[in-house]
Design an enzyme around this catalytic site. Structure first.
Site, PDB file in Angstrom:
ATOM      1  N   TYR A  29      57.312  30.221  25.738  1.00 55.94           N
ATOM      2  CA  TYR A  29      56.679  30.884  26.882  1.00 55.94           C
ATOM      3  C   TYR A  29      55.193  31.008  26.624  1.00 55.94           C
ATOM      4  O   TYR A  29      54.782  31.435  25.544  1.00 55.94           O
ATOM      5  CB  TYR A  29      57.271  32.285  27.088  1.00 55.94           C
ATOM      6  CG  TYR A  29      58.074  32.356  28.365  1.00 55.94           C
ATOM      7  CD1 TYR A  29      57.451  32.081  29.577  1.00 55.94           C
ATOM      8  CD2 TYR A  29      59.422  32.661  28.360  1.00 55.94           C
ATOM      9  CE1 TYR A  29      58.178  32.116  30.758  1.00 55.94           C
ATOM     10  CE2 TYR A  29      60.151  32.692  29.538  1.00 55.94           C
ATOM     11  CZ  TYR A  29      59.516  32.408  30.736  1.00 55.94           C
ATOM     12  OH  TYR A  29      60.229  32.433  31.893  1.00 55.94           O
ATOM     13  N   ARG A  67      56.387  13.833  34.853  1.00 57.85           N
ATOM     14  CA  ARG A  67      56.454  14.485  36.162  1.00 57.85           C
ATOM     15  C   ARG A  67      55.660  15.791  36.122  1.00 57.85           C
ATOM     16  O   ARG A  67      55.849  16.620  35.228  1.00 57.85           O
ATOM     17  CB  ARG A  67      57.920  14.775  36.481  1.00 57.85           C
ATOM     18  CG  ARG A  67      58.208  15.282  37.864  1.00 57.85           C
ATOM     19  CD  ARG A  67      59.654  15.025  38.206  1.00 57.85           C
ATOM     20  NE  ARG A  67      59.863  13.577  38.256  1.00 57.85           N
ATOM     21  CZ  ARG A  67      59.562  12.805  39.299  1.00 57.85           C
ATOM     22  NH1 ARG A  67      59.067  13.335  40.402  1.00 57.85           N
ATOM     23  NH2 ARG A  67      59.761  11.507  39.252  1.00 57.85           N
ATOM     24  N   LYS A 121      52.788   9.324  39.147  1.00 53.26           N
ATOM     25  CA  LYS A 121      52.800   8.140  40.028  1.00 53.26           C
ATOM     26  C   LYS A 121      51.939   7.057  39.369  1.00 53.26           C
ATOM     27  O   LYS A 121      52.281   6.601  38.285  1.00 53.26           O
ATOM     28  CB  LYS A 121      52.335   8.525  41.436  1.00 53.26           C
ATOM     29  CG  LYS A 121      53.266   9.548  42.114  1.00 53.26           C
ATOM     30  CD  LYS A 121      52.871   9.816  43.547  1.00 53.26           C
ATOM     31  CE  LYS A 121      53.841  10.723  44.272  1.00 53.26           C
ATOM     32  NZ  LYS A 121      53.559  12.165  44.130  1.00 53.26           N
ATOM     33  N   ASP A 162      43.668  15.319  47.954  1.00 55.11           N
ATOM     34  CA  ASP A 162      44.965  15.178  47.275  1.00 55.11           C
ATOM     35  C   ASP A 162      45.118  13.700  46.918  1.00 55.11           C
ATOM     36  O   ASP A 162      45.365  12.863  47.788  1.00 55.11           O
ATOM     37  CB  ASP A 162      46.091  15.640  48.203  1.00 55.11           C
ATOM     38  CG  ASP A 162      47.468  15.511  47.539  1.00 55.11           C
ATOM     39  OD1 ASP A 162      47.579  14.786  46.526  1.00 55.11           O
ATOM     40  OD2 ASP A 162      48.427  16.121  48.040  1.00 55.11           O
ATOM     41  N   THR A 186      49.525  14.416  41.398  1.00 51.11           N
ATOM     42  CA  THR A 186      50.688  14.418  40.522  1.00 51.11           C
ATOM     43  C   THR A 186      50.327  13.526  39.341  1.00 51.11           C
ATOM     44  O   THR A 186      49.439  12.678  39.433  1.00 51.11           O
ATOM     45  CB  THR A 186      51.932  13.858  41.230  1.00 51.11           C
ATOM     46  OG1 THR A 186      51.585  12.642  41.873  1.00 51.11           O
ATOM     47  CG2 THR A 186      52.476  14.834  42.241  1.00 51.11           C
ATOM     48  N   GLU A 231      52.774  32.137  29.351  1.00 52.31           N
ATOM     49  CA  GLU A 231      52.105  32.603  30.575  1.00 52.31           C
ATOM     50  C   GLU A 231      50.677  32.996  30.256  1.00 52.31           C
ATOM     51  O   GLU A 231      50.408  33.655  29.240  1.00 52.31           O
ATOM     52  CB  GLU A 231      52.861  33.800  31.170  1.00 52.31           C
ATOM     53  CG  GLU A 231      54.066  33.354  31.963  1.00 52.31           C
ATOM     54  CD  GLU A 231      54.867  34.511  32.535  1.00 52.31           C
ATOM     55  OE1 GLU A 231      54.401  35.665  32.504  1.00 52.31           O
ATOM     56  OE2 GLU A 231      55.987  34.252  33.018  1.00 52.31           O
TER      57      GLU A 231
HETATM   58  N1  DSN Z   1      57.665  12.389  47.381  1.00 54.58           N
HETATM   59  C1  DSN Z   1      56.390  11.833  47.055  1.00 54.58           C
HETATM   60  C2  DSN Z   1      56.242  10.441  47.559  1.00 54.58           C
HETATM   61  O1  DSN Z   1      57.221   9.727  47.511  1.00 54.58           O
HETATM   62  O2  DSN Z   1      55.173  10.036  47.973  1.00 54.58           O
HETATM   63  C3  DSN Z   1      55.293  12.687  47.529  1.00 54.58           C
HETATM   64  O3  DSN Z   1      55.522  13.962  47.076  1.00 54.58           O
END
Ligand code: DSN
Length: 404
Positions: free
Chosen positions: A49, A230, A224, A195, A221, A51
């Site tokens: 933990y 993730r 990707k 974003d 994120t 925090e």
């Molecule tokens: N679910 C993601 C995507 O496939 O683009 C976006 O959050």
């Protein structure tokens, strides 16, 4: 240990290993992170933990957590040329929630791209917290060329007077003019959130334009095109970083996932290497090649092509739905996703579009010849060939290009 203690879960995980190895993902939001990233993510620090933030935690024993979080932050700042980074968001959606809490606040006005036009749930969609907690207005794309209409963005910004304007999306294949968005935000006294969840890796490698210097805050994120574990991340200008940090913790989250943060640190280290830039150049080249190949054989591509890893196929003229092609592709050994296209007459679970992405196939080492073969399979599936007849081609590619 897992196999002995819990063969049921072990079997399922083994099956997922096999599924990934024996099929090819063209899902634009997926990739394969390195073995080093996966090793960091399964480390014992998952037990801890932490925090708070480095040097200011609510628990003892955080010296290693502090060191790891600082490494991740420093690498993120270096990678993107940002002023400040927060590496704690569990996901891109949580990162956006924190930013909107910090900069707009409950009932604050926001303006983002509509989900049906290629935006994201967390940009003001009415069934998401972003459309429930915040007063959202939504812009779309032009019907004729599928591109963002900056005049519409300006008009809506003037009407709605948002505190935050969001630039970015999930199925927008083109580069975004962040300078123009920043100009509109300035005209109406809003802050700009970029974003970059999808193109983060391409932007980190400088093969697509960066919002840094234009946007007040950037979310993404890490799994990707950035090819990490993730998770989510926020980059912010120094003057708003404190508000953002408080909105992540305690605003939107409790304890950070330290094992994922360790994985992020490893992935950012990988992204700082020269090989990452050549990887991203190939991802982009492959997407352009795939779009061109599909067009050459008569398919419509939304916006006519791509500047990124995303190819959005318009199936309206092909007499087949996105859901049908997704199903056929699975039989052939391809993971793809049905996707709404701008102005889609079909519902979201059917759709008239197919979203493809080249990040994962490129990670497996595939090149232009393989991308053309994959394009031929997609063309065959859309034409109505037997999906099973294409399975040997995809299986041979998977065998020749194993997972990292
Ligand atoms: N679910 C993601 C995507 O496939 O683009 C976006 O959050």
């Amino acid at each position: 240990m897992l196999r002995t203690q819990d063969p049921e879960v072990a079997d399922w995980l083994m099956r997922e290993d096999r599924r990934q190895a024996d099929s090819l993902t063209l899902i634009a939001s997926e990739n394969h992170c390195s073995a080093a990233v996966r090793e960091a993510c399964q480390s014992r620090i998952t037990d801890k933990y932490a925090e708070g933030y480095p040097g200011r935690r609510y628990y003892g024993g955080c010296e290693v957590a502090d060191a790891i979080e600082l490494v991740a932050k420093q690498r993120a700042v270096e990678l993107f040329g940002a002023e400040e980074a927060n590496v704690q968001p569990h996901s891109g959606t949580t990162a956006n929630l924190a930013v909107l809490l910090a900069l707009a606040g409950p009932n604050g006005r926001i303006l983002g791209m509509a989900l049906k036009s290629g935006g994201h749930l967390s940009h003001g969609y009415d069934k998401s917290h972003s459309g429930m907690i915040f007063m959202a207005a939504q812009y779309g794309v032009r019907a004729d060329d599928g591109r963002i209409d900056l005049d519409e963005v300006r008009r809506l910004a003037k009407e709605h007077q948002p505190m935050v304007i969001i630039a970015g999306g999930s199925s927008y294949p083109r580069a975004i003019d962040y300078a123009a968005f920043a100009g509109i935000a300035k005209e109406v006294g809003a802050l700009l959130l970029a974003d970059i969840a999808h193109p983060a890796g391409l932007i980190a490698a400088a093969v697509m334009p960066s919002p840094i210097g234009h946007a007040d805050v950037v979310t993404m994120t890490t799994h990707k095109t950035l090819r990490g574990p993730r998770g989510g991340m926020i980059l912010a200008k120094r003057d708003i970083a404190k508000r953002i940090n408080s909105a992540v913790f305690p605003g939107a989250q409790g304890g950070p996932l330290m094992h994922q943060i360790a994985g992020k640190a490893v992935a950012f280290g990988e992204a700082l290497r020269p090989e990452f830039k050549s990887y991203q150049l190939r991802v982009k080249e492959h997407a352009a090649l795939l779009a061109g190949h599909l067009r050459e054989y008569g398919l419509d591509i939304v916006t006519g092509g791509t500047d990124s890893h995303i190819v959005l196929v318009d199936l309206r003229k092909a007499d087949v739905t996105g859901a049908q092609v997704e199903e056929r592709a699975l039989v052939a050994g391809l993971s793809v996703n049905k996707n709404a296209i701008p102005g889609d007459p079909r519902p979201p679970m059917i759709t008239s579009g197919l979203r493809l992405g080249t990040a994962a196939a490129t990670t497996r080492g595939m090149g232009c010849d393989e991308i053309r073969k994959i394009g031929d399979v997609i063309l065959g599936l859309i034409r109505g060939d037997s999906p099973a007849a294409h399975h040997p081609t995809i299986q041979a590619l998977c065998n020749a290009f194993p997972l990292p």
